[in-house]
Design an enzyme around this catalytic site. Structure first.
Site, PDB file in Angstrom:
ATOM      1  N   GLY A 116       5.992 -10.790   4.765  1.00 24.22           N
ATOM      2  CA  GLY A 116       6.368 -10.735   3.356  1.00 24.22           C
ATOM      3  C   GLY A 116       6.317  -9.369   2.705  1.00 24.22           C
ATOM      4  CG  ASP A 117       4.502  -5.755   0.889  1.00 20.92           C
ATOM      5  OD1 ASP A 117       5.605  -5.212   0.682  1.00 20.92           O
ATOM      6  OD2 ASP A 117       3.451  -5.373   0.341  1.00 20.92           O
ATOM      7  CB  ILE A 118       7.599  -5.491   6.969  1.00 15.78           C
ATOM      8  CG1 ILE A 118       7.066  -6.731   7.689  1.00 15.78           C
ATOM      9  CG2 ILE A 118       7.868  -4.359   7.957  1.00 15.78           C
ATOM     10  CD1 ILE A 118       5.861  -6.481   8.562  1.00 15.78           C
TER      11      ILE A 118
ATOM     12  CG  ASN B 297       1.495  -3.079   3.610  1.00 16.03           C
ATOM     13  OD1 ASN B 297       0.566  -2.492   3.071  1.00 16.03           O
ATOM     14  ND2 ASN B 297       2.250  -3.947   2.963  1.00 16.03           N
TER      15      ASN B 297
ATOM     16  CB  THR C 207       7.273  -2.913  -1.305  1.00 15.27           C
ATOM     17  OG1 THR C 207       5.865  -3.144  -1.128  1.00 15.27           O
ATOM     18  CG2 THR C 207       7.482  -1.529  -1.886  1.00 15.27           C
TER      19      THR C 207
END
Length: 240
Positions: A79-81, A85, A123
């Site tokens: 969900g936020d690669i 991260n 993001t």
């Protein structure tokens, strides 16, 4: 969730009084920091580039795969690669971290379990076009996985820029650095990615190097505007 390319969880704790609360997560420590910071200060040879790309995709493939049994795990979309991260281990391999936006698929009940808080949108810079234009099918877990693949294609582009070949290397930059602001708005990203269908530029020099040319093809398949045409994480891992 124990996997060499997933940030290792050690413990959690809650401390507080009647007026305040602090939540703690204790994870493994990786002294090289995030991939984003690592690329700013390191130039890669082909072996280092492929190791970063392969181990990151290995972690993503593990997340996306359901494992049945007593020691199993559900399929999970990150969900936020993004490069900030992903952490770099001492041996130059990657570990995916920050699962705050993750979505789980419970196959027994066919249930999609998303993050409980409201800000589970990832993001903006790394959002897939279907997320930006509202066409994403949120009733399909496959759709969540495909947004990860799009984002991962942008990470591959950031990695490949730092590979020294034919006497040249590009500066470390974030995807779309040349067409959006440093903190792009949702509307900016929607215009560039979903409406204009722009993608990061592939430098001309990559076409003259077998390894970089293959990486360029791989990332292009990851950020295809049609989610169904993108590679799965497992196919992506096998292609490297």
């Amino acid at each position: 969730m124990r996997h060499e390319n997933i940030l290792g969880f050690i413990a959690a704790d809650i401390r507080g009084s009647g007026s305040w609360t602090q939540n703690f997560l204790i994870t493994e420590y990786h002294e090289h920091g995030s991939l984003r910071d690592y690329l700013r200060t390191n130039i890669l040879d082909q072996r280092a580039m492929l190791q970063l790309a392969f181990t990151a995709s290995n972690g993503l493939a593990h997340l996306h795969t359901e494992i049945c049994g007593m020691q199993g795990k559900p399929a999970i979309a990150h969900g936020d690669i993004k490069s900030s991260n992903i952490l770099i281990k001492k041996n130059g391999t990657c570990a995916l971290g920050d699962m705050a936006m993750a979505t789980r698929f419970l196959s027994d009940t066919n249930e999609i379990n998303t993050a409980s808080h409201a800000q589970r949108v990832g993001t903006k810079r790394y959002m897939a076009p279907e997320h930006l234009d509202g066409s994403m099918n949120r009733d399909s877990f496959e759709a969540y996985k495909m947004t990860d693949i799009y984002s991962f294609g942008l990470v591959l582009w950031e990695i490949a820029r730092r590979c020294f070949a034919r006497g040249i290397v590009e500066d470390a930059e974030l995807a779309y650095f040349d067409c959006v602001s440093s903190e792009p708005s949702f509307d900016e990203m929607r215009r560039v990615v979903a409406t204009e269908r722009r993608r990061p530029d592939i430098p001309n020099r990559w076409s003259g190097d077998d390894c970089l040319r293959t990486m360029a093809k791989l990332m292009s398949e990851c950020w295809n505007p049609n989610p169904a045409a993108r590679l799965t994480a497992l196919r992506e891992k096998k292609r490297q």
